[in-house]
Design an enzyme around this catalytic site. Structure first.
Site, PDB file in Angstrom:
ATOM      1  N   SER A  63      25.652  18.316  -1.621  1.00  0.00           N
ATOM      2  CA  SER A  63      27.148  18.414  -2.438  1.00  0.00           C
ATOM      3  C   SER A  63      27.229  17.353  -3.033  1.00  0.00           C
ATOM      4  CB  SER A  63      28.091  18.811  -1.433  1.00  0.00           C
ATOM      5  OG  SER A  63      28.067  20.488  -1.319  1.00  0.00           O
ATOM      6  N   LYS A  66      27.265  17.070  -6.732  1.00  0.00           N
ATOM      7  CA  LYS A  66      28.136  17.602  -7.437  1.00  0.00           C
ATOM      8  C   LYS A  66      28.619  16.459  -8.561  1.00  0.00           C
ATOM      9  CE  LYS A  66      29.297  21.569  -4.175  1.00  0.00           C
ATOM     10  NZ  LYS A  66      29.897  21.916  -3.255  1.00  0.00           N
ATOM     11  N   TYR A 191      21.289  25.259  -9.613  1.00  0.00           N
ATOM     12  CA  TYR A 191      22.309  24.767  -8.509  1.00  0.00           C
ATOM     13  C   TYR A 191      21.442  24.568  -6.978  1.00  0.00           C
ATOM     14  CZ  TYR A 191      26.006  24.622  -5.003  1.00  0.00           C
ATOM     15  OH  TYR A 191      26.679  24.088  -4.051  1.00  0.00           O
ATOM     16  N   TYR A 243      36.488  18.118   0.733  1.00  0.00           N
ATOM     17  CA  TYR A 243      36.897  19.591   1.027  1.00  0.00           C
ATOM     18  C   TYR A 243      38.201  19.461   1.762  1.00  0.00           C
ATOM     19  CZ  TYR A 243      32.037  19.829  -0.207  1.00  0.00           C
ATOM     20  OH  TYR A 243      30.981  19.786  -0.970  1.00  0.00           O
ATOM     21  N   VAL A 261      26.212  18.441   2.844  1.00  0.00           N
ATOM     22  CA  VAL A 261      25.800  18.689   4.272  1.00  0.00           C
ATOM     23  C   VAL A 261      24.547  17.921   4.603  1.00  0.00           C
ATOM     24  CG1 VAL A 261      27.154  20.929   4.223  1.00  0.00           C
ATOM     25  CG2 VAL A 261      24.981  20.788   3.205  1.00  0.00           C
TER      26      VAL A 261
END
Ligand code: DON
Length: 308
Positions: A63, A66, A191, A243, A261
């Site tokens: 992530s 991103k 992705y 998050y 992760v």
């Protein structure tokens, strides 16, 4: 801070890997050795990199991708178009929750760092086809991490793709509700690949240094991204980078950060430091357990909390 002090803090925080677990929802990540901890700090004022521990071990960006993909989407489309498609609101939900969209009356994914928002961001990347789009992402990652060795980890990519049904459901939901345009399998392929790229803590510290340094790469003085996009991305990192642990992290650590992760953490301290951390065992929110503890100590030591 010098290397010896960083080594000491790594030694002090290493045991926290025992409080976490490597990501087990992606089989290729479940095989990673949890007993690893490393950190790299790009010190902008003294123009030097301090690194220790597993700072050159390759791991999946997950992530944290991103961030560069959002920066590339902004380059390709401009700030206005990107933030017409994706909101900038934090959410109290897990990174892959469908609640990250439907609760919002504006019918958009709530921010670019939850999976829904990240998939929408990927849908905005320019290119002829999935291959071309991913190649552009990979080149941009190599440039902003100053790391020509970044490659796609095929094993992780296939594992991501095989187990990516929640991401598929998020993407089809968004397409069905006209939140995104384009071919869903193609968007997801890009992705899954962007998440499966191998980086090091050193490369991540360099990416974070560009964000911290108003978009200018400190190693060659090139303006890689606009100052405005660096500012906006740092503020979204502050409110949504970890998050549903973002609020607690902001209170206890207080720096713009983004997790993955694969066990990575990036932190950009405006005008001062770019930081990259790696330790693969994760806390229940999907953020690096020992990595957060180490980052907390380093930020304290450097008085780098932006709210201090
Ligand atoms: O979309 C996924 O499930 C992963 N490939 C990336 C998720 C991730 O890294 C969440 N972060 N902490």
């Amino acid at each position: 801070m010098d290397v010896e002090e960083l080594k000491q803090l790594i030694g002090k925080n290493f045991h926290y890997y025992q409080t976490g677990q490597v990501a087990n929802y992606i089989p290729a990540l479940a095989k990673v050795d949890p007993k690893q901890l490393g950190m790299a700090i790009y010190d902008l004022k003294n123009d030097r990199m301090i690194e220790a521990g597993d700072s050159n071990v390759r791991f999946a960006i997950e992530s944290m991708s991103k961030v560069p993909v959002l920066l590339l989407a902004i380059k390709d489309n401009g700030l206005e178009r990107v933030f017409q498609t994706i909101n900038t609101e934090p959410t109290g939900f897990a990174f892959n929750s469908i609640m990250n969209m439907t609760i919002n009356h504006r019918k958009h994914p709530m921010n670019p760092f939850v999976n829904a928002g990240a998939i929408a961001t990927t849908s905005l990347i320019a290119g002829e086809n999935a291959e071309d789009k991913f190649d552009r992402i990979l080149s941009f990652m190599k440039e902003i991490c100053d790391d020509p060795e970044i490659t796609l980890n095929e094993e992780i990519y296939h594992s991501e793709s095989r187990t990516g049904d929640i991401n598929r459901s998020l993407a089809y939901y968004m397409k069905g509700n006209q939140m995104i345009e384009g071919d869903v399998p193609e968007i997801l392929d890009v992705y899954f690949k962007q998440c499966s790229v191998n980086v090091t803590a050193v490369g991540i510290a360099k990416l974070a240094a560009v964000l911290a340094n108003k978009g200018v790469a400190p190693w060659n003085q090139q303006q890689i991204i606009s100052e405005e996009s660096a500012t906006i991305v740092k503020s979204i990192m502050t409110t949504a980078g970890l998050y549903d642990e973002s609020g607690e992290f902001s209170v206890h650590v207080g720096v713009p950060a983004k997790s993955g992760v694969g066990g990575g953490l990036m932190a950009a301290v405006p005008n001062r430091y770019g930081m990259g951390v790696f330790s693969p065992a994760l806390d229940p929110y999907g953020n690096s357990a020992a990595g957060i503890q180490l980052l907390t100590d380093v930020v304290k030591e450097l008085h780098a909390d932006i709210f201090e």
